[in-house]
Design a protein around this motif. Structure first.
Motif, PDB file in Angstrom:
ATOM      1  N   GLY A 185       0.815  -1.207   0.000  1.00  0.00           N
ATOM      2  CA  GLY A 185       0.000   0.000   0.000  1.00  0.00           C
ATOM      3  C   GLY A 185       0.850   1.259   0.000  1.00  0.00           C
ATOM      4  N   LEU A 186       1.982   1.229   0.710  1.00  0.00           N
ATOM      5  CA  LEU A 186       2.894   2.378   0.686  1.00  0.00           C
ATOM      6  C   LEU A 186       3.391   2.614  -0.733  1.00  0.00           C
ATOM      7  CD1 LEU A 186       5.085   2.028   3.904  1.00  0.00           C
ATOM      8  CD2 LEU A 186       3.288   3.685   3.421  1.00  0.00           C
ATOM      9  N   ALA A 187       3.681   1.501  -1.431  1.00  0.00           N
ATOM     10  CA  ALA A 187       4.129   1.629  -2.816  1.00  0.00           C
ATOM     11  C   ALA A 187       3.030   2.276  -3.658  1.00  0.00           C
ATOM     12  CB  ALA A 187       4.513   0.270  -3.380  1.00  0.00           C
ATOM     13  N   GLU A 188       1.774   1.898  -3.347  1.00  0.00           N
ATOM     14  CA  GLU A 188       0.677   2.486  -4.110  1.00  0.00           C
ATOM     15  C   GLU A 188       0.514   3.967  -3.763  1.00  0.00           C
ATOM     16  OE1 GLU A 188      -2.819   0.116  -4.168  1.00  0.00           O
ATOM     17  OE2 GLU A 188      -4.000   1.628  -5.224  1.00  0.00           O
ATOM     18  N   LEU A 189       0.716   4.287  -2.469  1.00  0.00           N
ATOM     19  CA  LEU A 189       0.579   5.672  -2.025  1.00  0.00           C
ATOM     20  C   LEU A 189       1.591   6.574  -2.727  1.00  0.00           C
ATOM     21  CD1 LEU A 189      -1.254   6.939   0.177  1.00  0.00           C
ATOM     22  CD2 LEU A 189       0.714   6.898   1.690  1.00  0.00           C
ATOM     23  N   GLN A 191       2.975   5.892  -5.532  1.00  0.00           N
ATOM     24  CA  GLN A 191       2.899   5.646  -6.982  1.00  0.00           C
ATOM     25  C   GLN A 191       4.180   5.036  -7.555  1.00  0.00           C
ATOM     26  OE1 GLN A 191       0.240   5.842  -9.069  1.00  0.00           O
ATOM     27  NE2 GLN A 191      -0.936   6.186  -7.219  1.00  0.00           N
ATOM     28  N   ILE A 192       4.665   3.967  -6.889  1.00  0.00           N
ATOM     29  CA  ILE A 192       5.830   3.257  -7.415  1.00  0.00           C
ATOM     30  C   ILE A 192       5.333   2.222  -8.417  1.00  0.00           C
ATOM     31  CG2 ILE A 192       7.791   1.780  -6.824  1.00  0.00           C
ATOM     32  CD1 ILE A 192       7.665   3.089  -4.025  1.00  0.00           C
ATOM     33  N   GLY A 193       5.807   2.286  -9.636  1.00  0.00           N
ATOM     34  CA  GLY A 193       5.369   1.345 -10.656  1.00  0.00           C
ATOM     35  C   GLY A 193       4.129   1.849 -11.370  1.00  0.00           C
ATOM     36  N   ALA A 194       3.814   1.207 -12.514  1.00  0.00           N
ATOM     37  CA  ALA A 194       2.718   1.686 -13.349  1.00  0.00           C
ATOM     38  C   ALA A 194       1.361   1.245 -12.805  1.00  0.00           C
ATOM     39  CB  ALA A 194       2.910   1.177 -14.785  1.00  0.00           C
ATOM     40  N   GLN A 195       1.268   0.034 -12.267  1.00  0.00           N
ATOM     41  CA  GLN A 195      -0.012  -0.471 -11.763  1.00  0.00           C
ATOM     42  C   GLN A 195       0.155  -0.952 -10.327  1.00  0.00           C
ATOM     43  OE1 GLN A 195       0.242  -3.257 -14.946  1.00  0.00           O
ATOM     44  NE2 GLN A 195      -1.871  -2.843 -15.511  1.00  0.00           N
ATOM     45  N   PRO A 196       0.317  -0.016  -9.388  1.00  0.00           N
ATOM     46  CA  PRO A 196       0.603  -0.452  -8.017  1.00  0.00           C
ATOM     47  C   PRO A 196      -0.532  -1.266  -7.401  1.00  0.00           C
ATOM     48  CG  PRO A 196       0.290   1.917  -8.130  1.00  0.00           C
ATOM     49  CD  PRO A 196       0.286   1.433  -9.524  1.00  0.00           C
ATOM     50  N   ASP A 197      -1.760  -1.128  -7.947  1.00  0.00           N
ATOM     51  CA  ASP A 197      -2.862  -1.896  -7.372  1.00  0.00           C
ATOM     52  C   ASP A 197      -2.670  -3.397  -7.581  1.00  0.00           C
ATOM     53  OD1 ASP A 197      -3.227  -1.293 -10.111  1.00  0.00           O
ATOM     54  OD2 ASP A 197      -5.290  -2.064  -9.979  1.00  0.00           O
ATOM     55  N   LYS A 198      -1.951  -3.777  -8.645  1.00  0.00           N
ATOM     56  CA  LYS A 198      -1.687  -5.205  -8.863  1.00  0.00           C
ATOM     57  C   LYS A 198      -0.816  -5.769  -7.741  1.00  0.00           C
ATOM     58  CE  LYS A 198      -3.248  -5.375 -13.207  1.00  0.00           C
ATOM     59  NZ  LYS A 198      -4.384  -6.092 -13.692  1.00  0.00           N
ATOM     60  N   LEU A 253      -4.370   3.979   5.123  1.00  0.00           N
ATOM     61  CA  LEU A 253      -3.723   4.754   4.066  1.00  0.00           C
ATOM     62  C   LEU A 253      -4.737   5.575   3.275  1.00  0.00           C
ATOM     63  CD1 LEU A 253      -1.087   2.223   2.737  1.00  0.00           C
ATOM     64  CD2 LEU A 253      -0.799   4.066   4.357  1.00  0.00           C
ATOM     65  N   ASN A 254      -6.026   5.286   3.513  1.00  0.00           N
ATOM     66  CA  ASN A 254      -7.090   6.128   2.962  1.00  0.00           C
ATOM     67  C   ASN A 254      -7.096   6.186   1.433  1.00  0.00           C
ATOM     68  OD1 ASN A 254      -9.307   7.654   3.164  1.00  0.00           O
ATOM     69  ND2 ASN A 254      -8.264   9.566   3.712  1.00  0.00           N
TER      70      ASN A 254
END
Lengths: 255, 166
Positions: A185-189, A191-198, A253-254
């Motif tokens: 989730g931190l990576a998604e927060l 925005q590390i990478g193109a599709q962090p949700d994966k 992380l909201n």
């Protein structure tokens, strides 16, 4: 009348130990029944069995039907171990074909229990690779795969530690899911990478209850309806713990 | 496209190995589990590319794994489930389970009717896919044993030599 080499009590004790060991190592109900019946036949007894998820009941009957022995045993908490399942399969054939004695069986069981697990670092690294692999399968790129790797390793480490201090098993899964998805989730927060949700969705897949769920379907198919239902519910409980871990992270992380 | 499928199959094999290690399988079975995992992935992804649908694709993959697991069980002297369970786990629909749970939670605090129905459709769809894929995996793995109608692989037709001993 032919007298049996082994007395009913020691045969019953060793058989129920084998059954309990199989149940907690991840064998399905039919395998337990077949294995115990095979071993009992090799030792010259007939068996009747009641198999449930957390307890086994065994009655062995001498061939002349004069003596029988019954015992109920609680199985230890489940921890999948296919080395034991494989070893007991060999053991049961040895009992039937080479007429192993109770002493030999109990020696072999001690040996099987002592077989070490893979080294912890190997387990962490390879399960981490499995996490990265899931990420690839669901369409993540190499950056997402690295995130999934780190998240999985951290999650598994937390789970091992939680198991070691004997937390409730579902709580262990929750801690692991929380850790893994928090890192992803931190990576998604950020925005590390193109599709962090994966990476976020696949970071917890190492926790999926594959053995209970697949054994559940096998048990249901073979007519062990009760055990199949119990395994399905226990698999769902694990899935639910994973989900709660994920949602705690999403709330914190909201996003 | 073909290359993409092969890469994904390779990673399916890696995922199978990861679970095999977690389940503490005997060391002699690891290579077989990697092969089975990759093969199952290959069949599933190829079938999905041919528009077979995820449920039946998974079923095909699991059935092939189930059959080969029996052969492997003879070659590597371990029960078939040691091979089949780690190999089918990469096909477990974790992503759909995740989407279903996500949808269910989203439904608990949603008031707009249109978005509610949209989310409901997606949630039910993911949930149904997850359930049927799971059933097809379990059935696929069990099919070889159901077809041979034997209690143990040692008695099946593949192993007539040893049958003479008992």
């Amino acid at each position: 009348m032919k007298t049996l080499k082994e007395d009913a009590q020691s045969v019953g004790n060793i058989l129920i130990e084998v059954g309990a060991l199989l149940m907690s190592s991840g064998a399905n109900s039919n395998r337990i029944r077949v294995t115990l019946e095979r071993m009992a036949r090799g030792l010259g007894y007939g068996t009747e069995l009641l198999i449930t998820h957390r307890a086994l009941m065994l009655t062995i009957v001498e061939k002349d039907h004069q003596h029988f022995f019954s015992r109920l045993k609680r199985t230890s908490p489940h921890g999948v171990n296919f080395s034991i399942v494989s070893g007991i399969s060999h053991l049961s054939w040895n009992v039937l074909e080479q007429k192993w004695t109770v002493a030999q069986i109990s020696e072999e069981i001690q040996r099987l229990k002592a077989i070490p697990h893979y080294p912890r670092l190997v387990v962490l690294a390879l399960v981490g690779m499995a996490g990265a692999a899931f990420c690839n399968i669901f369409g993540g790129g190499y950056i997402e795969m690295s995130v999934a790797f780190v998240a999985t390793v951290a999650g598994l480490f937390v789970r091992q530690e939680a198991m070691r201090v004997k937390f409730n098993p579902y709580l262990c899964v929750f801690f692991a899911a929380f850790t893994a998805s928090f890192i992803a989730g931190l990576a998604e927060l950020f925005q590390i990478g193109a599709q962090p949700d994966k990476a976020f969705a696949t970071s917890v897949l190492f926790l999926v209850p594959g053995v209970p769920l697949i054994n559940s379907v096998t048990d249901l198919l073979e007519g062990n309806i009760q055990n199949g239902m119990v395994r399905a519910i226990s698999g769902l409980m694990i899935a639910f713990s994973i989900a709660i871990g994920l949602f705690s992270v999403r709330m914190i992380l909201n996003f | 496209m073909l290359f993409d499928i092969i890469i994904k199959s390779f990673w399916s094999g890696i995922a199978a190995i990861g679970f095999a290690i977690l389940f503490n399988v005997p060391r002699r079975t690891l290579l077989a589990i990697f092969t089975l995992g990759a093969l199952g992935g290959l069949i599933k992804f190829t079938a999905m590319k041919l528009d077979v649908g995820i449920v039946f694709s998974s079923f095909l993959g699991a059935t092939v794994i189930g059959f080969i697991a029996i052969q492997m069980a003879h070659m590597r002297k371990s029960p078939p489930l040691v091979f089949s369970i780690p190999s089918v786990i990469p096909m477990v629909p974790g992503f759909f389970a995740y989407k279903m749970m996500l949808g269910l939670i989203a439904l608990t605090n949603m008031e707009n009717t249109d978005t509610y129905i949209q989310t409901l459709i997606e949630t039910v769809n993911s949930g149904a896919k997850m359930m049927f894929v799971l059933i097809s995996l379990g059935t696929g793995v069990a099919i070889p044993m159901l077809l041979t109608r034997k209690e143990s692989i040692k008695k099946s037709q593949y192993n007539k030599k040893k049958k003479a001993v008992t």
